[in-house]
Scaffold this active site. Sequence first.
Site, PDB file in Angstrom:
ATOM      1  N   HIS A 189       0.836  -1.204   0.000  1.00 11.46           N
ATOM      2  CA  HIS A 189       0.000   0.000   0.000  1.00 11.46           C
ATOM      3  C   HIS A 189       0.875   1.261   0.000  1.00 11.46           C
ATOM      4  CE1 HIS A 189      -3.664   2.326   1.243  1.00 11.46           C
ATOM      5  NE2 HIS A 189      -2.752   3.126   1.757  1.00 11.46           N
ATOM      6  N   GLU A 190       1.795   1.330   0.954  1.00 11.07           N
ATOM      7  CA  GLU A 190       2.631   2.534   1.053  1.00 11.07           C
ATOM      8  C   GLU A 190       3.533   2.665  -0.168  1.00 11.07           C
ATOM      9  OE1 GLU A 190       1.713   4.645   3.173  1.00 11.07           O
ATOM     10  OE2 GLU A 190       0.499   3.278   4.393  1.00 11.07           O
ATOM     11  N   HIS A 203       1.702   4.538  -2.775  1.00 17.55           N
ATOM     12  CA  HIS A 203       1.784   5.985  -2.513  1.00 17.55           C
ATOM     13  C   HIS A 203       3.151   6.526  -2.943  1.00 17.55           C
ATOM     14  CE1 HIS A 203      -1.937   6.764  -0.388  1.00 17.55           C
ATOM     15  NE2 HIS A 203      -1.703   5.888   0.562  1.00 17.55           N
ATOM     16  N   GLU A 263      -4.906   7.730  -2.826  1.00 15.80           N
ATOM     17  CA  GLU A 263      -5.362   6.416  -2.344  1.00 15.80           C
ATOM     18  C   GLU A 263      -5.628   5.458  -3.497  1.00 15.80           C
ATOM     19  OE1 GLU A 263      -4.549   6.512   1.300  1.00 15.80           O
ATOM     20  OE2 GLU A 263      -5.856   4.855   0.779  1.00 15.80           O
TER      21      GLU A 263
HETATM   22 ZN    ZN Z   1      -3.087   5.193   2.025  1.00 14.00          ZN
END
Ligand code: ZN
Length: 503
Positions: A267-268, A271, A297
């Site tokens: 997830h990170e 980003h 997101e």
């Molecule tokens: Zn996030």
Amino acid sequence: MNPLEKLKHELKTVLNLRGASALLQWDQETYMPDGSGAIRSEQIALLDTLSHEHLVGPAVKAPLAELVNLDNGEVTAGLSEDENRLVNEIWRDYHRAAALPKEFVEEYSQITSMAQQVWAQARKENDFAKFAPHLEKIIELKFREIDYLGVKTTPYDTLLDFFEPGMTSADVTRLFDAVKERLVPLVRRIADSGVNTGVELLRKDYDVDRQWEFGVQVLNDMGYDLNLGRQDKSAHPFTTSFHPTDVRITTRLNPNNLLSALSSTIHECGHALYEQGMDKDWFGTPFCDAISYGIHESQSRLWENLVGLSRPFWEHYYPKLQKFFPENLGNVELDAFYRAINTVEPSLIRVDADEATYNLHIMLRFEVEKQVINDKLPVKELPELWNNKMEEYLGIRPDSDANGVMQDVHWSFGGFGYFPTYALGNLYNVPMMNQAREELKGLDDQIARGKFADLREWLRTKVHLVGRRRTAAELIEDITGEKLTAEPFMDYLENKYQAIYQL
Ligand code: ZN
């Protein structure tokens, strides 16, 4: 120097001051000694005040005034279409910041810094009454902020606009209603299916050092440049960027939850690829900035869910993971593992929720926040409202306020209007991924071989390099040729989970 060049130069100073503040915050969450919190709050507040002063001060105001009408943002200079957009976006940032008096910015920083510490303690002690007076103060600040900024539609929209520019709560409601209509019955059918996905497999003992090592391998494969970034440990995973050449992520390791570290790492990294993928020649300006929190997101969740929870991804990685954990996974088939990581189950805590029920947690928060901001719901009524909504949306009632209304950090830093962007990220990324699949032939085969370069570069061109040249709505339409709806996301969820749960 012409006014546009001068502006770019001065905005770089603003962003460098913010970067210094962000670096101190990164340190606070990773390596800072426990007892250093008080002086750190002062240091951060000082840098935040300096960057705010520079943004609203004469160095930015004077060249900006040569290009736009400062009151309404109308561009007065003869500029190209691209420059017009740039100046418009700069004005938007300037106007919003200039509307807030310096004393307010200082007070806000102090009160929220204190409230975050009280929140952490109150949550630990399950004592909502301890946090309540601080939350009341923050809500008062939000009302003042709304007064300074002005209301176009509803007070809540003024706050939402910061996180998701151009989107109103009426837009969000329309999208969320369409999701709810199909998601609630889907979750019910899953619960009624009686299928056991064997999730306990993921709760065995998994050595954290090996979890870390496996995660770093995935980071490298995804194309996260560890020469221009790094991964550390923190209680709550996050990504922070000081410049496209210094983008850092954190993860958390739990020996009894195999998915926790891995999904937060992916997830990170999503980003971080967005931040590393931006055009650094425009650093300091809106063209080297994320379009919105929701689009940010969309990048993290595309990698985490659409790639990292997909069967092709695990066709490549599962044999490798088995070698890391032969004692737990050696005799488990890929299909069984795939089912386990895709378990859908209503739960109390948002950050641990699966990709389907997650959205119900967000809808609940959206409803509650609107009542607080638009209808001035008293703080003392929040726990009861929260618990009732949990029953309504997820069919379970929190056993404590710590696992209910106090579970998220967001309100303690004044982040009202932030939550909807998490679910919007899910809605944005499915049509994006569908389009990528059409344009990149054999994408799923590439993923099944651990090859992500084409997808990453596609996202870089279509999203990362765009910066704030487009709004979120325009970006989705540019990419897919269609306006955003909830349909692609719900089609994806239904197809995927009908197969896993044999519905
Ligand atoms: Zn996030």
